[in-house]
Design a protein around this motif. Sequence first.
Motif, PDB file in Angstrom:
ATOM      1  N   TRP A 197       0.804  -1.223   0.000  1.00 38.99           N
ATOM      2  CA  TRP A 197       0.000   0.000   0.000  1.00 38.99           C
ATOM      3  C   TRP A 197       0.838   1.275   0.000  1.00 38.99           C
ATOM      4  CZ3 TRP A 197       0.021  -3.806   3.674  1.00 38.99           C
ATOM      5  CH2 TRP A 197       0.701  -3.521   4.868  1.00 38.99           C
ATOM      6  N   GLU A 198       2.163   1.169  -0.016  1.00 45.10           N
ATOM      7  CA  GLU A 198       3.028   2.345   0.073  1.00 45.10           C
ATOM      8  C   GLU A 198       3.380   2.960  -1.290  1.00 45.10           C
ATOM      9  OE1 GLU A 198       5.410   1.701   4.218  1.00 45.10           O
ATOM     10  OE2 GLU A 198       6.290   0.734   2.461  1.00 45.10           O
ATOM     11  N   TYR A 199       2.880   2.405  -2.357  1.00 44.28           N
ATOM     12  CA  TYR A 199       3.213   2.888  -3.694  1.00 44.28           C
ATOM     13  C   TYR A 199       2.362   4.094  -4.082  1.00 44.28           C
ATOM     14  CZ  TYR A 199       5.909  -1.372  -4.281  1.00 44.28           C
ATOM     15  OH  TYR A 199       6.832  -2.375  -4.137  1.00 44.28           O
ATOM     16  N   GLU A 200       2.947   4.978  -4.888  1.00 45.30           N
ATOM     17  CA  GLU A 200       2.233   6.136  -5.420  1.00 45.30           C
ATOM     18  C   GLU A 200       1.094   5.662  -6.324  1.00 45.30           C
ATOM     19  OE1 GLU A 200       2.902   9.385  -4.750  1.00 45.30           O
ATOM     20  OE2 GLU A 200       4.469   8.764  -3.364  1.00 45.30           O
ATOM     21  N   ASP A 201       0.067   6.488  -6.455  1.00 44.48           N
ATOM     22  CA  ASP A 201      -1.095   6.152  -7.283  1.00 44.48           C
ATOM     23  C   ASP A 201      -0.713   5.750  -8.703  1.00 44.48           C
ATOM     24  OD1 ASP A 201      -2.733   6.726  -5.149  1.00 44.48           O
ATOM     25  OD2 ASP A 201      -3.678   8.474  -6.070  1.00 44.48           O
ATOM     26  N   ASN A 202       0.235   6.458  -9.306  1.00 45.29           N
ATOM     27  CA  ASN A 202       0.589   6.186 -10.703  1.00 45.29           C
ATOM     28  C   ASN A 202       1.289   4.849 -10.902  1.00 45.29           C
ATOM     29  OD1 ASN A 202       2.932   7.144  -9.409  1.00 45.29           O
ATOM     30  ND2 ASN A 202       3.763   7.935 -11.324  1.00 45.29           N
ATOM     31  N   LEU A 203       1.645   4.169  -9.825  1.00 45.73           N
ATOM     32  CA  LEU A 203       2.299   2.857  -9.926  1.00 45.73           C
ATOM     33  C   LEU A 203       1.321   1.713  -9.701  1.00 45.73           C
ATOM     34  CD1 LEU A 203       5.651   3.628  -8.108  1.00 45.73           C
ATOM     35  CD2 LEU A 203       5.153   3.640 -10.567  1.00 45.73           C
ATOM     36  N   LEU A 204       0.045   2.035  -9.508  1.00 46.31           N
ATOM     37  CA  LEU A 204      -0.996   1.038  -9.266  1.00 46.31           C
ATOM     38  C   LEU A 204      -2.092   1.194 -10.322  1.00 46.31           C
ATOM     39  CD1 LEU A 204      -1.264   1.560  -5.408  1.00 46.31           C
ATOM     40  CD2 LEU A 204      -0.057  -0.292  -6.585  1.00 46.31           C
ATOM     41  N   ILE A 205      -2.613   0.051 -10.808  1.00 49.34           N
ATOM     42  CA  ILE A 205      -3.614   0.090 -11.865  1.00 49.34           C
ATOM     43  C   ILE A 205      -4.583  -1.078 -11.695  1.00 49.34           C
ATOM     44  CG2 ILE A 205      -2.146  -1.216 -13.464  1.00 49.34           C
ATOM     45  CD1 ILE A 205      -3.278   0.598 -15.710  1.00 49.34           C
ATOM     46  N   THR A 206      -5.841  -0.872 -12.045  1.00 51.47           N
ATOM     47  CA  THR A 206      -6.865  -1.900 -11.914  1.00 51.47           C
ATOM     48  C   THR A 206      -6.906  -2.776 -13.162  1.00 51.47           C
ATOM     49  OG1 THR A 206      -8.213  -0.444 -10.536  1.00 51.47           O
ATOM     50  CG2 THR A 206      -9.340  -2.324 -11.543  1.00 51.47           C
ATOM     51  N   TYR A 207      -6.834  -4.093 -12.942  1.00 51.62           N
ATOM     52  CA  TYR A 207      -7.010  -5.085 -14.006  1.00 51.62           C
ATOM     53  C   TYR A 207      -8.018  -6.115 -13.526  1.00 51.62           C
ATOM     54  CZ  TYR A 207      -2.620  -3.671 -16.357  1.00 51.62           C
ATOM     55  OH  TYR A 207      -1.622  -2.989 -16.998  1.00 51.62           O
ATOM     56  N   CYS A 208      -8.745  -6.704 -14.457  1.00 51.07           N
ATOM     57  CA  CYS A 208      -9.540  -7.877 -14.101  1.00 51.07           C
ATOM     58  C   CYS A 208      -8.559  -9.051 -13.987  1.00 51.07           C
ATOM     59  CB  CYS A 208     -10.618  -8.151 -15.158  1.00 51.07           C
ATOM     60  SG  CYS A 208      -9.992  -8.615 -16.781  1.00 51.07           S
ATOM     61  N   PHE A 209      -8.996 -10.136 -13.382  1.00 49.11           N
ATOM     62  CA  PHE A 209      -8.098 -11.270 -13.171  1.00 49.11           C
ATOM     63  C   PHE A 209      -7.486 -11.758 -14.473  1.00 49.11           C
ATOM     64  CE2 PHE A 209      -7.358 -15.827 -13.252  1.00 49.11           C
ATOM     65  CZ  PHE A 209      -6.351 -15.927 -12.304  1.00 49.11           C
ATOM     66  N   ASP A 210      -8.317 -11.901 -15.518  1.00 47.15           N
ATOM     67  CA  ASP A 210      -7.823 -12.442 -16.787  1.00 47.15           C
ATOM     68  C   ASP A 210      -6.748 -11.552 -17.404  1.00 47.15           C
ATOM     69  OD1 ASP A 210      -9.497 -14.670 -16.591  1.00 47.15           O
ATOM     70  OD2 ASP A 210     -11.137 -13.629 -17.613  1.00 47.15           O
ATOM     71  N   CYS A 211      -6.968 -10.250 -17.397  1.00 48.27           N
ATOM     72  CA  CYS A 211      -5.975  -9.328 -17.947  1.00 48.27           C
ATOM     73  C   CYS A 211      -4.716  -9.273 -17.082  1.00 48.27           C
ATOM     74  CB  CYS A 211      -6.573  -7.932 -18.113  1.00 48.27           C
ATOM     75  SG  CYS A 211      -7.780  -7.829 -19.470  1.00 48.27           S
ATOM     76  N   HIS A 212      -4.890  -9.363 -15.772  1.00 48.88           N
ATOM     77  CA  HIS A 212      -3.737  -9.360 -14.868  1.00 48.88           C
ATOM     78  C   HIS A 212      -2.864 -10.584 -15.142  1.00 48.88           C
ATOM     79  CE1 HIS A 212      -2.283  -8.672 -10.446  1.00 48.88           C
ATOM     80  NE2 HIS A 212      -1.393  -8.259 -11.334  1.00 48.88           N
ATOM     81  N   LYS A 213      -3.523 -11.723 -15.272  1.00 49.62           N
ATOM     82  CA  LYS A 213      -2.792 -12.959 -15.571  1.00 49.62           C
ATOM     83  C   LYS A 213      -2.085 -12.849 -16.917  1.00 49.62           C
ATOM     84  CE  LYS A 213      -3.332 -17.909 -16.022  1.00 49.62           C
ATOM     85  NZ  LYS A 213      -4.248 -19.010 -16.196  1.00 49.62           N
ATOM     86  N   LYS A 214      -2.800 -12.332 -17.929  1.00 53.82           N
ATOM     87  CA  LYS A 214      -2.222 -12.171 -19.266  1.00 53.82           C
ATOM     88  C   LYS A 214      -1.013 -11.245 -19.216  1.00 53.82           C
ATOM     89  CE  LYS A 214      -3.321 -10.570 -23.916  1.00 53.82           C
ATOM     90  NZ  LYS A 214      -4.290  -9.956 -24.789  1.00 53.82           N
ATOM     91  N   TRP A 215      -1.122 -10.124 -18.458  1.00 57.27           N
ATOM     92  CA  TRP A 215      -0.005  -9.200 -18.358  1.00 57.27           C
ATOM     93  C   TRP A 215       1.233  -9.915 -17.832  1.00 57.27           C
ATOM     94  CZ3 TRP A 215       3.798  -7.382 -15.371  1.00 57.27           C
ATOM     95  CH2 TRP A 215       4.431  -6.212 -15.784  1.00 57.27           C
ATOM     96  N   HIS A 216       1.045 -10.706 -16.781  1.00 53.64           N
ATOM     97  CA  HIS A 216       2.188 -11.398 -16.186  1.00 53.64           C
ATOM     98  C   HIS A 216       2.731 -12.504 -17.094  1.00 53.64           C
ATOM     99  CE1 HIS A 216       2.736  -9.472 -12.318  1.00 53.64           C
ATOM    100  NE2 HIS A 216       1.425  -9.367 -12.234  1.00 53.64           N
ATOM    101  N   GLU A 217       1.898 -13.099 -17.921  1.00 55.86           N
ATOM    102  CA  GLU A 217       2.357 -14.115 -18.868  1.00 55.86           C
ATOM    103  C   GLU A 217       3.197 -13.494 -19.984  1.00 55.86           C
ATOM    104  OE1 GLU A 217      -1.359 -17.262 -18.358  1.00 55.86           O
ATOM    105  OE2 GLU A 217      -1.323 -15.913 -20.082  1.00 55.86           O
ATOM    106  N   GLU A 218       2.879 -12.244 -20.337  1.00 50.66           N
ATOM    107  CA  GLU A 218       3.536 -11.600 -21.476  1.00 50.66           C
ATOM    108  C   GLU A 218       4.653 -10.636 -21.083  1.00 50.66           C
ATOM    109  OE1 GLU A 218       0.325  -9.741 -23.599  1.00 50.66           O
ATOM    110  OE2 GLU A 218      -0.479 -11.691 -24.278  1.00 50.66           O
ATOM    111  N   ASN A 219       4.770 -10.323 -19.807  1.00 52.97           N
ATOM    112  CA  ASN A 219       5.742  -9.326 -19.350  1.00 52.97           C
ATOM    113  C   ASN A 219       6.481  -9.822 -18.122  1.00 52.97           C
ATOM    114  OD1 ASN A 219       4.835  -6.799 -20.997  1.00 52.97           O
ATOM    115  ND2 ASN A 219       2.962  -7.661 -20.169  1.00 52.97           N
ATOM    116  N   ASN A 220       7.634  -9.254 -17.914  1.00 56.74           N
ATOM    117  CA  ASN A 220       8.379  -9.492 -16.675  1.00 56.74           C
ATOM    118  C   ASN A 220       8.235  -8.269 -15.801  1.00 56.74           C
ATOM    119  OD1 ASN A 220       9.444 -12.073 -17.222  1.00 56.74           O
ATOM    120  ND2 ASN A 220      10.997 -11.161 -18.542  1.00 56.74           N
ATOM    121  N   ILE A 221       7.845  -8.494 -14.572  1.00 55.39           N
ATOM    122  CA  ILE A 221       7.708  -7.387 -13.622  1.00 55.39           C
ATOM    123  C   ILE A 221       9.110  -6.967 -13.196  1.00 55.39           C
ATOM    124  CG2 ILE A 221       7.457  -8.850 -11.566  1.00 55.39           C
ATOM    125  CD1 ILE A 221       5.218  -5.920 -11.913  1.00 55.39           C
TER     126      ILE A 221
END
Length: 178
Positions: A104-128
């Motif tokens: 919860w300590e992150y600035e607003d611009n570093l947090l974004i709302t995704y649905c579960f499916d899109c969140h999963k897809k993001w992590h499958e296609e990108n490296n955090i």
Amino acid sequence: MISMKTYKEIQEEYSSNKIPYHVLLNTQEWSERRAEIIIRDSCTCQMCNQNKAFKYPNLILETRYRENGSSYSVEMSPRNIMELAEDYRLQVHHKYYIEGYLPWEYEDNLLITYCFDCHKKWHEENNIEYFALIEGILKNKQYTVCGRCNGVGWFPEYSYCDGGVCYECYGKKFKELI
């Protein structure tokens, strides 16, 4: 809704042991921060643009103020915002992680709302990306993303068992420093 423990209460339980990430995601602090971001994003997945709030036209928001004077809105009716988020599997994604920061300590611009499916897809296609804050400068650190959960850290479909935490990475989202 079941009352959640605060970070302070969790700290007392874990004393000197490191608190697992999935436990931090079940604190009152993260629940409130997550609600702020989901409300800011109008209960809409920012990847697929599916709006989940339109089904609840009587949504009434109340403005609340933080100690620093900034404001945020919270849902007062017809349902608790987190129940709505759970119904539609809305999640808050961290654009990157900083070593030692609480969720919860992150600035607003570093947090974004995704649905579960899109969140999963993001992590499958990108490296955090993971960073360490060294002398006020963010330094990139390289981690191996967990192959079982693809860097999500948990599985909502198994939330009835240990909160759905991934047993491969135990909610850390990565396995080891490379």
